[in-house]
Scaffold this motif. Structure first.
Motif, short mmCIF file in Angstrom:
data_model
loop_
_atom_site.label_atom_id
_atom_site.label_comp_id
_atom_site.label_asym_id
_atom_site.label_seq_id
_atom_site.Cartn_x
_atom_site.Cartn_y
_atom_site.Cartn_z
N ILE A 56 0.69 -1.12 0.09
CA ILE A 56 -0.05 -0.14 -0.05
C ILE A 56 0.93 1.15 0.06
N LYS A 57 0.70 2.11 -0.96
CA LYS A 57 1.67 3.56 -1.18
C LYS A 57 0.60 4.55 -0.61
N GLU A 58 1.46 5.37 0.42
CA GLU A 58 0.62 6.53 0.77
C GLU A 58 0.72 7.65 -0.36
N ARG A 59 -0.36 8.24 -0.89
CA ARG A 59 -0.34 9.30 -1.99
C ARG A 59 0.20 10.46 -1.52
N PRO A 60 1.18 11.09 -2.23
CA PRO A 60 1.83 12.31 -1.89
C PRO A 60 0.90 13.43 -1.67
N ARG A 61 -0.39 13.34 -2.09
CA ARG A 61 -1.05 14.75 -1.98
C ARG A 61 -2.32 14.15 -0.81
N LEU A 62 -2.73 15.22 -0.31
CA LEU A 62 -4.14 14.83 0.35
C LEU A 62 -5.14 15.23 -0.47
N THR A 63 -6.27 14.64 0.25
CA THR A 63 -7.75 14.84 -0.49
C THR A 63 -8.18 16.19 -0.24
N THR A 64 -9.13 16.83 -0.90
CA THR A 64 -9.65 18.08 -0.44
C THR A 64 -10.19 18.05 0.82
N GLY A 65 -10.50 17.22 1.49
CA GLY A 65 -10.99 17.16 3.10
C GLY A 65 -9.74 17.02 4.07
N GLY A 66 -8.47 16.89 3.42
CA GLY A 66 -7.16 16.93 4.19
C GLY A 66 -6.94 15.82 4.68
N LEU A 67 -7.57 14.38 4.08
CA LEU A 67 -7.20 13.05 4.63
C LEU A 67 -6.12 12.69 3.49
N THR A 68 -5.40 11.84 4.08
CA THR A 68 -4.57 11.04 3.16
C THR A 68 -4.90 10.01 2.31
N ALA A 69 -4.61 9.92 1.37
CA ALA A 69 -5.14 8.91 0.50
C ALA A 69 -3.99 7.71 0.21
N TYR A 70 -4.56 6.45 0.06
CA TYR A 70 -3.65 5.32 0.10
C TYR A 70 -4.18 4.67 -1.42
N ASN A 71 -2.80 4.12 -1.85
CA ASN A 71 -3.03 3.46 -3.21
C ASN A 71 -2.49 2.00 -3.38
N ILE A 72 -3.27 1.05 -3.85
CA ILE A 72 -2.72 -0.15 -4.34
C ILE A 72 -2.98 -0.25 -5.63
N ASN A 73 -1.74 -0.75 -6.29
CA ASN A 73 -1.67 -0.87 -7.83
C ASN A 73 -1.21 -2.22 -8.22
N LEU A 74 -2.22 -2.85 -8.67
CA LEU A 74 -1.84 -4.64 -9.32
C LEU A 74 -1.54 -4.24 -10.89
N CYS A 75 -0.61 -4.93 -11.09
CA CYS A 75 -0.20 -5.11 -12.58
C CYS A 75 0.18 -6.27 -13.14
N GLY A 76 -0.05 -6.56 -14.24
CA GLY A 76 0.46 -7.88 -15.07
C GLY A 76 -0.33 -9.26 -14.36
N GLN A 77 0.37 -10.33 -14.21
CA GLN A 77 -0.11 -11.34 -13.66
C GLN A 77 -1.14 -11.33 -12.31
N ARG A 78 -0.64 -10.58 -11.59
CA ARG A 78 -1.34 -10.23 -10.15
C ARG A 78 -2.81 -9.80 -10.62
N ALA A 79 -2.83 -8.69 -11.44
CA ALA A 79 -3.98 -7.98 -12.05
C ALA A 79 -4.90 -9.08 -12.73
N ARG A 80 -4.40 -9.87 -13.68
CA ARG A 80 -5.09 -10.84 -14.31
C ARG A 80 -5.88 -11.74 -13.40
N ILE A 81 -5.09 -12.42 -12.15
CA ILE A 81 -5.52 -13.18 -11.41
C ILE A 81 -6.96 -12.62 -10.51
N VAL A 82 -6.83 -11.51 -10.39
CA VAL A 82 -7.76 -10.71 -9.55
C VAL A 82 -8.96 -10.54 -10.35
N MET A 83 -8.71 -10.12 -11.74
CA MET A 83 -9.71 -9.71 -12.44
C MET A 83 -10.57 -11.03 -12.88
N GLN A 84 -9.83 -12.26 -13.28
CA GLN A 84 -10.47 -13.34 -13.52
C GLN A 84 -11.33 -13.95 -12.29
#
Length: 133
Positions: A56-84
């Motif tokens: 999980i990555k903490e996004r560098p910018r805050l939301t308009t409400g001042g909250l920290t946004a968190y990000n998960i990015n799945l690519c390639g085979q991992r994304a295909r497994i989840v999509m399927q």
């Protein structure tokens, strides 16, 4: 490691509401939200489903409400497994996005979409909406 049916449907709900499915150079799932505990649970389920640690990555910018946004990015085979795993349980719009990604249909940017629209109007002998009065 297998996930439970309950975990699968929990993940389907989160991805239906907050997930983004696309294909650029490979399949990709992006999940971004401000609830760190929910992101930790999603990362755990992704990890169980794919057999690989999910960060999980903490996004560098805050939301308009001042909250920290968190990000998960799945690519390639991992994304295909989840999509399927989730595709048959998703709503129409997300299911279409998943199938486009799995079939390697690239996401076009806004300029490419506008150019395609203009080309189509020209082929049909019509003026583009900008030109019409």
């Amino acid at each position: 490691m297998k996930i439970t049916e309950r975990e699968l449907f929990w993940l389907v709900g989160i991805l239906e509401g907050e997930g983004h499915f696309r294909f650029y150079t490979t399949q990709e799932i992006v999940l971004t939200m401000t609830d760190e505990d929910v992101m930790m649970k999603a990362a755990l389920i992704f990890g169980k489903l794919t057999g690989e640690y999910c960060s999980i990555k903490e996004r560098p910018r805050l939301t308009t409400g001042g909250l920290t946004a968190y990000n998960i990015n799945l690519c390639g085979q991992r994304a295909r497994i989840v999509m399927q795993a989730v595709v048959r349980h998703m709503g129409d719009r997300r299911r279409q996005a998943i199938w486009r990604s799995l079939n390697r249909v690239k996401v076009r940017n806004r300029l490419e979409k506008e150019k395609s629209k203009q080309d189509l109007f020209e082929l049909m002998g019509l003026s583009t909406p900008k030109e019409s009065v």
